[in-house]
Design a protein around this motif. Structure first.
Motif, PDB file in Angstrom:
ATOM      1  N   SER A  70       0.850  -1.187   0.000  1.00 10.62           N
ATOM      2  CA  SER A  70       0.000   0.000   0.000  1.00 10.62           C
ATOM      3  C   SER A  70       0.892   1.245   0.000  1.00 10.62           C
ATOM      4  O   SER A  70       2.073   1.167  -0.319  1.00 10.62           O
ATOM      5  CB  SER A  70      -0.894  -0.056   1.254  1.00 10.62           C
ATOM      6  OG  SER A  70      -1.799   1.014   1.245  1.00 10.62           O
ATOM      7  N   CYS A  71       0.304   2.364   0.389  1.00 11.88           N
ATOM      8  CA  CYS A  71       1.067   3.614   0.418  1.00 11.88           C
ATOM      9  C   CYS A  71       1.499   3.931   1.858  1.00 11.88           C
ATOM     10  O   CYS A  71       0.890   3.450   2.813  1.00 11.88           O
ATOM     11  CB  CYS A  71       0.226   4.761  -0.149  1.00 11.88           C
ATOM     12  SG  CYS A  71      -1.266   5.117   0.798  1.00 11.88           S
ATOM     13  N   PRO A  72       2.518   4.768   2.035  1.00 11.77           N
ATOM     14  CA  PRO A  72       2.882   5.200   3.389  1.00 11.77           C
ATOM     15  C   PRO A  72       1.724   5.948   4.054  1.00 11.77           C
ATOM     16  O   PRO A  72       0.863   6.533   3.376  1.00 11.77           O
ATOM     17  CB  PRO A  72       4.092   6.117   3.141  1.00 11.77           C
ATOM     18  CG  PRO A  72       4.664   5.653   1.841  1.00 11.77           C
ATOM     19  CD  PRO A  72       3.454   5.272   1.021  1.00 11.77           C
ATOM     20  N   PRO A  73       1.685   5.931   5.392  1.00  8.32           N
ATOM     21  CA  PRO A  73       0.479   6.366   6.109  1.00  8.32           C
ATOM     22  C   PRO A  73       0.093   7.835   5.950  1.00  8.32           C
ATOM     23  O   PRO A  73      -1.093   8.145   6.027  1.00  8.32           O
ATOM     24  CB  PRO A  73       0.795   6.036   7.569  1.00  8.32           C
ATOM     25  CG  PRO A  73       2.277   5.885   7.634  1.00  8.32           C
ATOM     26  CD  PRO A  73       2.714   5.397   6.305  1.00  8.32           C
ATOM     27  N   LEU A  74       1.034   8.726   5.732  1.00 12.55           N
ATOM     28  CA  LEU A  74       0.636  10.137   5.588  1.00 12.55           C
ATOM     29  C   LEU A  74      -0.188  10.340   4.315  1.00 12.55           C
ATOM     30  O   LEU A  74      -1.077  11.195   4.279  1.00 12.55           O
ATOM     31  CB  LEU A  74       1.859  11.066   5.609  1.00 12.55           C
ATOM     32  CG  LEU A  74       1.557  12.559   5.565  1.00 12.55           C
ATOM     33  CD1 LEU A  74       0.627  13.000   6.700  1.00 12.55           C
ATOM     34  CD2 LEU A  74       2.850  13.384   5.605  1.00 12.55           C
ATOM     35  N   LEU A  75       0.081   9.551   3.291  1.00 15.14           N
ATOM     36  CA  LEU A  75      -0.728   9.683   2.074  1.00 15.14           C
ATOM     37  C   LEU A  75      -2.137   9.140   2.318  1.00 15.14           C
ATOM     38  O   LEU A  75      -3.126   9.717   1.855  1.00 15.14           O
ATOM     39  CB  LEU A  75      -0.065   8.971   0.892  1.00 15.14           C
ATOM     40  CG  LEU A  75      -0.826   9.073  -0.431  1.00 15.14           C
ATOM     41  CD1 LEU A  75      -1.054  10.535  -0.838  1.00 15.14           C
ATOM     42  CD2 LEU A  75      -0.090   8.335  -1.545  1.00 15.14           C
ATOM     43  N   LYS A  76      -2.230   8.055   3.081  1.00 19.49           N
ATOM     44  CA  LYS A  76      -3.571   7.547   3.429  1.00 19.49           C
ATOM     45  C   LYS A  76      -4.337   8.629   4.203  1.00 19.49           C
ATOM     46  O   LYS A  76      -5.527   8.871   3.959  1.00 19.49           O
ATOM     47  CB  LYS A  76      -3.439   6.270   4.256  1.00 19.49           C
ATOM     48  CG  LYS A  76      -4.766   5.727   4.792  1.00 19.49           C
ATOM     49  CD  LYS A  76      -5.723   5.349   3.667  1.00 19.49           C
ATOM     50  CE  LYS A  76      -6.881   4.487   4.140  1.00 19.49           C
ATOM     51  NZ  LYS A  76      -7.781   5.170   5.068  1.00 19.49           N
ATOM     52  N   LYS A  77      -3.643   9.316   5.105  1.00 17.82           N
ATOM     53  CA  LYS A  77      -4.287  10.381   5.875  1.00 17.82           C
ATOM     54  C   LYS A  77      -4.701  11.528   4.949  1.00 17.82           C
ATOM     55  O   LYS A  77      -5.759  12.131   5.123  1.00 17.82           O
ATOM     56  CB  LYS A  77      -3.351  10.883   6.982  1.00 17.82           C
ATOM     57  CG  LYS A  77      -4.006  11.904   7.904  1.00 17.82           C
ATOM     58  CD  LYS A  77      -3.128  12.229   9.088  1.00 17.82           C
ATOM     59  CE  LYS A  77      -3.897  13.007  10.160  1.00 17.82           C
ATOM     60  NZ  LYS A  77      -4.307  14.334   9.728  1.00 17.82           N
ATOM     61  N   TRP A  78      -3.857  11.794   3.971  1.00 15.39           N
ATOM     62  CA  TRP A  78      -4.180  12.846   2.995  1.00 15.39           C
ATOM     63  C   TRP A  78      -5.496  12.488   2.294  1.00 15.39           C
ATOM     64  O   TRP A  78      -6.380  13.333   2.153  1.00 15.39           O
ATOM     65  CB  TRP A  78      -3.011  12.992   2.009  1.00 15.39           C
ATOM     66  CG  TRP A  78      -3.139  14.118   1.031  1.00 15.39           C
ATOM     67  CD1 TRP A  78      -2.578  15.366   1.131  1.00 15.39           C
ATOM     68  CD2 TRP A  78      -3.858  14.107  -0.221  1.00 15.39           C
ATOM     69  NE1 TRP A  78      -2.913  16.121   0.029  1.00 15.39           N
ATOM     70  CE2 TRP A  78      -3.699  15.377  -0.809  1.00 15.39           C
ATOM     71  CE3 TRP A  78      -4.622  13.149  -0.887  1.00 15.39           C
ATOM     72  CZ2 TRP A  78      -4.270  15.706  -2.039  1.00 15.39           C
ATOM     73  CZ3 TRP A  78      -5.201  13.480  -2.112  1.00 15.39           C
ATOM     74  CH2 TRP A  78      -5.022  14.753  -2.660  1.00 15.39           C
ATOM     75  N   ASP A  80      -7.859  10.569   3.441  1.00 12.69           N
ATOM     76  CA  ASP A  80      -8.934  10.633   4.446  1.00 12.69           C
ATOM     77  C   ASP A  80      -9.357  12.080   4.728  1.00 12.69           C
ATOM     78  O   ASP A  80     -10.546  12.371   4.881  1.00 12.69           O
ATOM     79  CB  ASP A  80      -8.486   9.998   5.778  1.00 12.69           C
ATOM     80  CG  ASP A  80      -8.226   8.502   5.655  1.00 12.69           C
ATOM     81  OD1 ASP A  80      -8.523   7.929   4.604  1.00 12.69           O
ATOM     82  OD2 ASP A  80      -7.712   7.929   6.634  1.00 12.69           O
ATOM     83  N   ASP A  81      -8.376  12.960   4.803  1.00 12.46           N
ATOM     84  CA  ASP A  81      -8.664  14.352   5.203  1.00 12.46           C
ATOM     85  C   ASP A  81      -9.161  15.215   4.044  1.00 12.46           C
ATOM     86  O   ASP A  81     -10.052  16.048   4.215  1.00 12.46           O
ATOM     87  CB  ASP A  81      -7.398  15.022   5.779  1.00 12.46           C
ATOM     88  CG  ASP A  81      -6.997  14.458   7.133  1.00 12.46           C
ATOM     89  OD1 ASP A  81      -7.666  13.520   7.615  1.00 12.46           O
ATOM     90  OD2 ASP A  81      -5.996  14.950   7.696  1.00 12.46           O
ATOM     91  N   VAL A  82      -8.541  15.035   2.875  1.00 10.72           N
ATOM     92  CA  VAL A  82      -8.750  15.987   1.767  1.00 10.72           C
ATOM     93  C   VAL A  82      -9.983  15.632   0.921  1.00 10.72           C
ATOM     94  O   VAL A  82     -10.686  16.527   0.429  1.00 10.72           O
ATOM     95  CB  VAL A  82      -7.477  16.063   0.881  1.00 10.72           C
ATOM     96  CG1 VAL A  82      -7.702  16.979  -0.313  1.00 10.72           C
ATOM     97  CG2 VAL A  82      -6.278  16.542   1.714  1.00 10.72           C
ATOM     98  N   LEU A  83     -10.250  14.350   0.773  1.00 12.96           N
ATOM     99  CA  LEU A  83     -11.337  13.935  -0.129  1.00 12.96           C
ATOM    100  C   LEU A  83     -12.646  13.878   0.662  1.00 12.96           C
ATOM    101  O   LEU A  83     -13.153  12.808   1.008  1.00 12.96           O
ATOM    102  CB  LEU A  83     -10.993  12.579  -0.761  1.00 12.96           C
ATOM    103  CG  LEU A  83      -9.651  12.564  -1.515  1.00 12.96           C
ATOM    104  CD1 LEU A  83      -9.356  11.173  -2.053  1.00 12.96           C
ATOM    105  CD2 LEU A  83      -9.636  13.605  -2.648  1.00 12.96           C
TER     106      LEU A  83
END
Ligand SMILES: Cc1cc2nc3c(=O)[nH]c(=O)nc-3n(C[C@H](O)[C@H](O)[C@H](O)COP(=O)(O)O)c2cc1C
Length: 179
Positions: A70-78, A80-83
């Motif tokens: 998968s992707c590193p966690p900050l991108l997952k958070k991105w 979650d937060d941005v979309l």
């Protein structure tokens, strides 16, 4: 075509493949490159700023090292937060309609390991489905990913060649990519 590359690597300064890709991207004036972990060291993502930036680009590339399939966690958070509901999807959530999205990832594994019945069981395209569906749920077009396999064991010459191929890939028109 305006392209933004969002790099998500927790240790970009000591990385080899993703740093080489970043340096190659920086040679191209038509591509804007960002380093998510550097911009948000405290992981407090400025959602309004990110949404404003998204509106300015036609194509958005998410570049990251493949971490645990998968992707590193900050991108997952991105994501979650941005979309957000009402902005990226749902009623009134049409802001990303027509945008082209793409993943560019580097994997330690070899291409032959990423196949049905192979060491990793699945192709990287299959493993990227949650990201693909996230972006298509947000009315975006998901273009074929650029994948560099063998990113740790490959020679410097191989990584340099991949960096050039990467730029060609993200500069290619949609029809050339989905033929
Ligand atoms: C926490 C972690 C998880 C990883 N998970 C995978 C994985 O699931 N599949 C894979 O092929 N490589 C995996 N790797 C290897 C990285 O993808 C590889 O080191 C990276 O793409 C190399 O790029 P870089 O030089 O820019 O860091 C992992 C590495 C780390 C540190």
């Amino acid at each position: 075509m305006k392209t933004m590359v969002i790099i998500a690597h927790p240790h970009l300064n000591t990385s080899r493949a993703n740093l080489a890709f970043k340096h190659e991207l920086e040679q191209h004036a038509d591509i804007d490159v960002r380093d998510l972990y550097q911009e948000y060291p405290n992981w407090e993502i400025d959602v309004e700023r990110e949404q404003r930036l998204l509106l300015q680009y036609d194509r958005i590339v998410f570049q990251f090292p493949f971490y645990w399939y998968s992707c590193p966690p900050l991108l997952k958070k991105w994501f979650d937060d941005v979309l957000t509901f009402g902005w990226a999807f749902g009623p009134g959530g049409e802001h990303l309609k027509g945008k082209e999205f793409m993943v560019a990832t580097t994997a330690g594994g070899t291409e032959s390991a990423y196949r049905s019945g192979g060491e990793n069981w699945f192709t990287i395209s299959e493993l990227l489905r949650p990201i693909q569906r996230t972006l298509t749920k947000c009315n975006g077009t998901f273009l074929p990913a650029f994948v560099t396999y063998n990113a740790n064991a490959g020679t410097d010459a191989y990584i340099a060649q991949e960096a050039r191929k990467y730029v060609e890939h993200i500069q290619a028109g949609m029809l050339a990519l989905v033929h």
